[in-house]
Design a protein around this motif. Sequence first.
Motif, short mmCIF file in Angstrom:
data_model
loop_
_atom_site.label_atom_id
_atom_site.label_comp_id
_atom_site.label_asym_id
_atom_site.label_seq_id
_atom_site.Cartn_x
_atom_site.Cartn_y
_atom_site.Cartn_z
N ILE A 87 -17.97 12.49 -35.11
CA ILE A 87 -16.78 12.80 -35.90
C ILE A 87 -16.70 11.87 -37.10
CG2 ILE A 87 -14.26 12.82 -35.91
CD1 ILE A 87 -14.43 13.70 -32.92
N MET A 88 -16.94 10.56 -36.89
CA MET A 88 -16.89 9.62 -38.01
C MET A 88 -17.99 9.90 -39.03
SD MET A 88 -15.29 7.35 -39.65
CE MET A 88 -13.95 7.17 -38.52
N ASP A 89 -19.15 10.33 -38.58
CA ASP A 89 -20.22 10.71 -39.52
C ASP A 89 -19.77 11.87 -40.40
OD1 ASP A 89 -21.87 8.72 -38.49
OD2 ASP A 89 -23.15 10.10 -37.36
N LYS A 90 -19.06 12.83 -39.83
CA LYS A 90 -18.53 13.95 -40.63
C LYS A 90 -17.53 13.44 -41.66
CE LYS A 90 -19.94 18.08 -39.73
NZ LYS A 90 -20.83 18.72 -40.71
N MET A 91 -16.68 12.50 -41.26
CA MET A 91 -15.72 11.91 -42.20
C MET A 91 -16.47 11.19 -43.32
SD MET A 91 -12.66 12.67 -41.22
CE MET A 91 -11.65 13.05 -39.79
N GLN A 92 -17.54 10.50 -42.99
CA GLN A 92 -18.30 9.78 -44.01
C GLN A 92 -19.00 10.74 -44.98
OE1 GLN A 92 -18.25 6.38 -44.72
NE2 GLN A 92 -16.51 6.70 -43.36
N GLU A 93 -19.45 11.88 -44.47
CA GLU A 93 -20.02 12.88 -45.37
C GLU A 93 -19.02 13.28 -46.45
OE1 GLU A 93 -21.54 16.41 -43.43
OE2 GLU A 93 -22.68 15.21 -41.99
N LYS A 94 -17.77 13.38 -46.05
CA LYS A 94 -16.74 13.84 -46.97
C LYS A 94 -16.13 12.72 -47.80
CE LYS A 94 -12.85 16.99 -47.15
NZ LYS A 94 -12.17 18.07 -46.45
N TYR A 95 -15.93 11.53 -47.19
CA TYR A 95 -15.16 10.46 -47.84
C TYR A 95 -15.97 9.19 -48.11
CZ TYR A 95 -11.27 13.37 -46.22
OH TYR A 95 -10.41 14.42 -45.99
N GLY A 96 -17.23 9.16 -47.76
CA GLY A 96 -18.02 7.93 -47.88
C GLY A 96 -18.08 7.36 -49.28
N HIS A 97 -17.90 8.18 -50.29
CA HIS A 97 -17.95 7.72 -51.68
C HIS A 97 -16.59 7.26 -52.21
CE1 HIS A 97 -16.58 11.85 -52.00
NE2 HIS A 97 -16.15 11.58 -53.22
N PHE A 98 -15.54 7.38 -51.41
CA PHE A 98 -14.20 7.00 -51.86
C PHE A 98 -14.10 5.49 -52.08
CE2 PHE A 98 -10.95 10.53 -50.90
CZ PHE A 98 -11.84 11.51 -51.28
N HIS A 99 -13.21 5.09 -52.96
CA HIS A 99 -12.99 3.68 -53.27
C HIS A 99 -12.46 2.90 -52.07
CE1 HIS A 99 -12.17 0.21 -55.78
NE2 HIS A 99 -10.92 0.18 -55.34
N MET A 100 -11.57 3.52 -51.29
CA MET A 100 -11.00 2.82 -50.14
C MET A 100 -10.83 3.77 -48.96
SD MET A 100 -7.62 0.36 -49.81
CE MET A 100 -6.61 1.43 -50.79
N GLN A 101 -11.40 3.37 -47.82
CA GLN A 101 -11.21 4.07 -46.56
C GLN A 101 -10.48 3.10 -45.63
OE1 GLN A 101 -14.77 6.25 -45.06
NE2 GLN A 101 -15.79 5.22 -46.75
N MET A 102 -9.38 3.55 -45.05
CA MET A 102 -8.53 2.66 -44.25
C MET A 102 -8.29 3.23 -42.86
SD MET A 102 -5.63 1.73 -47.07
CE MET A 102 -4.89 0.52 -45.99
N LEU A 103 -8.06 2.32 -41.92
CA LEU A 103 -7.63 2.70 -40.59
C LEU A 103 -7.05 1.48 -39.90
CD1 LEU A 103 -9.93 1.44 -38.49
CD2 LEU A 103 -11.22 3.38 -39.35
N THR A 104 -6.40 1.71 -38.78
CA THR A 104 -5.88 0.65 -37.93
C THR A 104 -6.58 0.79 -36.58
OG1 THR A 104 -3.74 0.73 -39.03
CG2 THR A 104 -3.82 -0.32 -36.87
N ALA A 105 -7.12 -0.32 -36.07
CA ALA A 105 -7.85 -0.28 -34.80
C ALA A 105 -7.41 -1.44 -33.92
CB ALA A 105 -9.35 -0.35 -35.06
N ASP A 106 -7.44 -1.19 -32.62
CA ASP A 106 -7.22 -2.28 -31.68
C ASP A 106 -8.10 -2.05 -30.45
OD1 ASP A 106 -5.89 -0.31 -30.21
OD2 ASP A 106 -3.99 -1.36 -30.13
N GLY A 107 -8.18 -3.04 -29.59
CA GLY A 107 -8.94 -2.92 -28.36
C GLY A 107 -10.40 -2.56 -28.58
N LYS A 108 -10.90 -1.65 -27.74
CA LYS A 108 -12.30 -1.23 -27.82
C LYS A 108 -12.63 -0.55 -29.15
CE LYS A 108 -12.05 1.34 -24.16
NZ LYS A 108 -12.36 2.29 -23.10
N ALA A 109 -11.62 -0.01 -29.81
CA ALA A 109 -11.87 0.70 -31.06
C ALA A 109 -12.38 -0.23 -32.16
CB ALA A 109 -10.60 1.41 -31.53
N ILE A 110 -12.05 -1.51 -32.09
CA ILE A 110 -12.49 -2.45 -33.14
C ILE A 110 -14.01 -2.48 -33.21
CG2 ILE A 110 -12.51 -4.87 -33.85
CD1 ILE A 110 -9.65 -5.06 -32.60
#
Length: 136
Positions: A87-110
């Motif tokens: 799923i993240m690879d698909k997001m990178q295909e679409k948004y990988g060239h953007f100036h800023m990609q943001m998210l909030t992560a905790d626990g195992k997600a970090i």
Amino acid sequence: MEITLSDRRTIKIEAILELYRANEWSSADKPSELYNGLMNSHSLFSAWDKDRLVGIGNAISDGFLVVYYPHLLVHPDFQGKGIGKMIMDKMQEKYGHFHMQMLTADGKAIDFYQKAGFTKAGDTEPMWIYKGDEHG
């Protein structure tokens, strides 16, 4: 197991709620808001094992410069099989060239997001007004 990804918006609310409840996400307690939020996202990718929803991720974006990834979750029975990365690879295909990609992560997600190339945002402090209680 053969996982397929889709960007379709024809996902039954019951399948979404089952996935969110399996992960104990409090947004499942607001089914209408959760469903409408996902369906109105800039991007929505879902992972399927035949006709069973096993993962979902969405993006909110201005479409040019900034993207925020609010949700990426995989059913606990399917975690550790590369579905989140798909799923993240698909997001990178679409948004990988953007100036800023943001998210909030905790626990195992970090660790997961660090492997995907995300780093702590300098000296910034995450801030929010949050209605759930699962992030203590």
